[in-house]
Design a protein around this motif. Sequence first.
Motif, PDB file in Angstrom:
ATOM      1  N   LEU A  18      13.613  11.717  -7.253  1.00 23.98           N
ATOM      2  CA  LEU A  18      14.809  10.941  -7.589  1.00 23.98           C
ATOM      3  C   LEU A  18      15.867  11.828  -8.237  1.00 23.98           C
ATOM      4  CD1 LEU A  18      15.348   7.818  -7.304  1.00 23.98           C
ATOM      5  CD2 LEU A  18      12.996   8.530  -6.891  1.00 23.98           C
ATOM      6  N   ASP A  19      15.439  12.696  -9.137  1.00 20.67           N
ATOM      7  CA  ASP A  19      16.392  13.613  -9.772  1.00 20.67           C
ATOM      8  C   ASP A  19      17.066  14.495  -8.723  1.00 20.67           C
ATOM      9  OD1 ASP A  19      15.676  12.580 -12.230  1.00 20.67           O
ATOM     10  OD2 ASP A  19      14.276  14.202 -12.699  1.00 20.67           O
ATOM     11  N   PHE A  20      16.295  14.967  -7.757  1.00 22.57           N
ATOM     12  CA  PHE A  20      16.814  15.798  -6.672  1.00 22.57           C
ATOM     13  C   PHE A  20      17.858  15.025  -5.857  1.00 22.57           C
ATOM     14  CE2 PHE A  20      16.436  17.183  -2.208  1.00 22.57           C
ATOM     15  CZ  PHE A  20      16.524  18.566  -2.314  1.00 22.57           C
ATOM     16  N   PRO A  75      -4.750  13.617  -2.714  1.00 21.36           N
ATOM     17  CA  PRO A  75      -3.575  14.476  -2.887  1.00 21.36           C
ATOM     18  C   PRO A  75      -2.446  14.131  -1.912  1.00 21.36           C
ATOM     19  CG  PRO A  75      -5.587  15.781  -2.883  1.00 21.36           C
ATOM     20  CD  PRO A  75      -5.959  14.400  -2.409  1.00 21.36           C
ATOM     21  N   TYR A  76      -1.259  14.054  -2.452  1.00 26.95           N
ATOM     22  CA  TYR A  76      -0.041  13.795  -1.696  1.00 26.95           C
ATOM     23  C   TYR A  76       0.973  14.887  -2.002  1.00 26.95           C
ATOM     24  CZ  TYR A  76      -0.418   9.053   0.305  1.00 26.95           C
ATOM     25  OH  TYR A  76      -0.721   7.969   1.086  1.00 26.95           O
ATOM     26  N   LEU A  77       2.010  14.925  -1.197  1.00 25.03           N
ATOM     27  CA  LEU A  77       3.194  15.686  -1.557  1.00 25.03           C
ATOM     28  C   LEU A  77       4.406  14.891  -1.106  1.00 25.03           C
ATOM     29  CD1 LEU A  77       4.556  17.167   1.183  1.00 25.03           C
ATOM     30  CD2 LEU A  77       2.542  18.621   0.908  1.00 25.03           C
ATOM     31  N   THR A  78       5.489  15.126  -1.792  1.00 24.32           N
ATOM     32  CA  THR A  78       6.788  14.586  -1.388  1.00 24.32           C
ATOM     33  C   THR A  78       7.686  15.764  -1.077  1.00 24.32           C
ATOM     34  OG1 THR A  78       6.562  12.624  -2.787  1.00 24.32           O
ATOM     35  CG2 THR A  78       8.795  13.238  -2.103  1.00 24.32           C
ATOM     36  N   HIS A  79       8.291  15.745   0.096  1.00 21.99           N
ATOM     37  CA  HIS A  79       9.295  16.770   0.366  1.00 21.99           C
ATOM     38  C   HIS A  79      10.602  16.094   0.746  1.00 21.99           C
ATOM     39  CE1 HIS A  79       8.811  16.904   4.924  1.00 21.99           C
ATOM     40  NE2 HIS A  79       7.693  16.339   4.591  1.00 21.99           N
ATOM     41  N   ALA A  80      11.684  16.747   0.378  1.00 18.76           N
ATOM     42  CA  ALA A  80      13.012  16.161   0.564  1.00 18.76           C
ATOM     43  C   ALA A  80      14.006  17.248   0.931  1.00 18.76           C
ATOM     44  CB  ALA A  80      13.457  15.452  -0.711  1.00 18.76           C
ATOM     45  N   TRP A  81      15.010  16.818   1.667  1.00 17.41           N
ATOM     46  CA  TRP A  81      16.109  17.695   2.059  1.00 17.41           C
ATOM     47  C   TRP A  81      17.414  16.988   1.724  1.00 17.41           C
ATOM     48  CZ3 TRP A  81      15.146  22.494   4.241  1.00 17.41           C
ATOM     49  CH2 TRP A  81      13.826  22.722   4.655  1.00 17.41           C
ATOM     50  N   ARG A  82      18.337  17.713   1.119  1.00  9.81           N
ATOM     51  CA  ARG A  82      19.647  17.138   0.820  1.00  9.81           C
ATOM     52  C   ARG A  82      20.732  18.044   1.393  1.00  9.81           C
ATOM     53  NH1 ARG A  82      19.108  18.302  -5.660  1.00  9.81           N
ATOM     54  NH2 ARG A  82      19.584  20.543  -5.560  1.00  9.81           N
ATOM     55  N   SER A  83      21.769  17.414   1.936  1.00  5.92           N
ATOM     56  CA  SER A  83      22.836  18.175   2.571  1.00  5.92           C
ATOM     57  C   SER A  83      24.173  17.513   2.264  1.00  5.92           C
ATOM     58  CB  SER A  83      22.619  18.242   4.076  1.00  5.92           C
ATOM     59  OG  SER A  83      23.653  18.956   4.702  1.00  5.92           O
ATOM     60  N   ARG A  84      25.159  18.351   1.999  1.00  2.60           N
ATOM     61  CA  ARG A  84      26.487  17.831   1.648  1.00  2.60           C
ATOM     62  C   ARG A  84      27.345  17.674   2.895  1.00  2.60           C
ATOM     63  NH1 ARG A  84      29.794  20.172  -3.563  1.00  2.60           N
ATOM     64  NH2 ARG A  84      30.890  18.230  -4.044  1.00  2.60           N
ATOM     65  N   ARG A  85      28.082  16.589   2.931  1.00  2.00           N
ATOM     66  CA  ARG A  85      28.972  16.344   4.065  1.00  2.00           C
ATOM     67  C   ARG A  85      30.139  17.329   4.028  1.00  2.00           C
ATOM     68  NH1 ARG A  85      32.775  15.064   7.093  1.00  2.00           N
ATOM     69  NH2 ARG A  85      32.884  13.224   8.404  1.00  2.00           N
ATOM     70  N   ILE A 108       0.796  -1.225   0.000  1.00  2.00           N
ATOM     71  CA  ILE A 108       0.000   0.000   0.000  1.00  2.00           C
ATOM     72  C   ILE A 108       0.831   1.279   0.000  1.00  2.00           C
ATOM     73  CG2 ILE A 108      -0.233   0.182   2.513  1.00  2.00           C
ATOM     74  CD1 ILE A 108      -2.955   0.857  -0.214  1.00  2.00           C
ATOM     75  N   ARG A 109       2.070   1.231   0.495  1.00  2.00           N
ATOM     76  CA  ARG A 109       2.853   2.458   0.553  1.00  2.00           C
ATOM     77  C   ARG A 109       3.350   2.847  -0.841  1.00  2.00           C
ATOM     78  NH1 ARG A 109       4.389   4.927   5.461  1.00  2.00           N
ATOM     79  NH2 ARG A 109       2.984   4.112   7.070  1.00  2.00           N
ATOM     80  N   PRO A 110       3.276   4.142  -1.190  1.00  2.00           N
ATOM     81  CA  PRO A 110       3.644   4.568  -2.547  1.00  2.00           C
ATOM     82  C   PRO A 110       5.145   4.720  -2.731  1.00  2.00           C
ATOM     83  CG  PRO A 110       2.927   6.456  -1.252  1.00  2.00           C
ATOM     84  CD  PRO A 110       2.711   5.241  -0.383  1.00  2.00           C
ATOM     85  N   SER A 111       5.560   4.717  -3.994  1.00  2.00           N
ATOM     86  CA  SER A 111       6.941   5.048  -4.341  1.00  2.00           C
ATOM     87  C   SER A 111       7.068   6.564  -4.422  1.00  2.00           C
ATOM     88  CB  SER A 111       7.324   4.375  -5.657  1.00  2.00           C
ATOM     89  OG  SER A 111       6.459   4.807  -6.691  1.00  2.00           O
ATOM     90  N   TYR A 112       8.208   7.049  -4.886  1.00  2.00           N
ATOM     91  CA  TYR A 112       8.517   8.475  -4.881  1.00  2.00           C
ATOM     92  C   TYR A 112       8.553   9.011  -6.309  1.00  2.00           C
ATOM     93  CZ  TYR A 112       9.546   7.527  -0.046  1.00  2.00           C
ATOM     94  OH  TYR A 112       9.416   7.139   1.267  1.00  2.00           O
TER      95      TYR A 112
END
Length: 261
Positions: free
Chosen positions: A45-47, A247-257, A36-40
């Motif tokens: 993925l590009d992000f 309605p859904y949303l995907t939010h993401a955070w990316r950080s460089r080491r 039941i859980r959706p993919s992204y």
Amino acid sequence: MADIPSLPQRAFVVSAQRRDELASAFQSGAESYDKIRPSYPDAALDFTLQNHPVRAVDIGCGSGIFTEQLVGHGLDVTAVDPSEDMLSVLAKRLPEVATLCASGEATGLAENSFDLVTYAQAWHWVDHPKASAEAARLLRDHGWLTLLWNQLDVSIPWVHRLARIMHAGDVHRPELEPPLGPEFKKPEHGIWHWSMPLDFDEIVELTKSRSYYRKATATTQAKVEANLQWYWTEHLGHEPSEKVQVPYLTHAWRSRRRTRR
């Protein structure tokens, strides 16, 4: 989403005891979760892959939903999760992927080995300072940590009420920056809106995949299901078999080491 008062002003802040109690709900039931859980979305993925990583470790991988997407983009992925049941489902889907039953705070993997560490739907389950330190240990200099969430788009009033009935605990204010350790630079944010077609039975299954329901008593579970039935069929007026775009949303955070000294 700032006008929705019931969403937490401080995301991700859960006591260690409560976090461990709720996380234990995912030690079983992996197959139903996986169905039941959706993919992204592709944009997420590009992000995640903007810097062309080769080796990744997907921590809190669960049944492998996001792991599979990483593999599909050609990455060499190691999958880590504290649930053997979740990893057994992942192994059926991705037998070529190396798996490890461990926590995000202490994976035991070799340091300086990965270009990318990902947490999809999992950063709220870890001790943030310890998990940040472990992610930094695993990453090569200038490697990236990416955190992602799929969540109901509760900026829409009827979805907000649905999320409350479901006790959707992984719904955060997406503008709130997740806590990271000093090993990482200030994170960048991305957000994408989409929808998922669901009928009533699937709404119930989605509810059953959440930690609140899994840890609740049978009486509470029955109450949640009755409330869902009233809301979906009587208040919103949908037929049980009707597919509704939720309605859904995907939010993401990316950080460089940061570079090691």
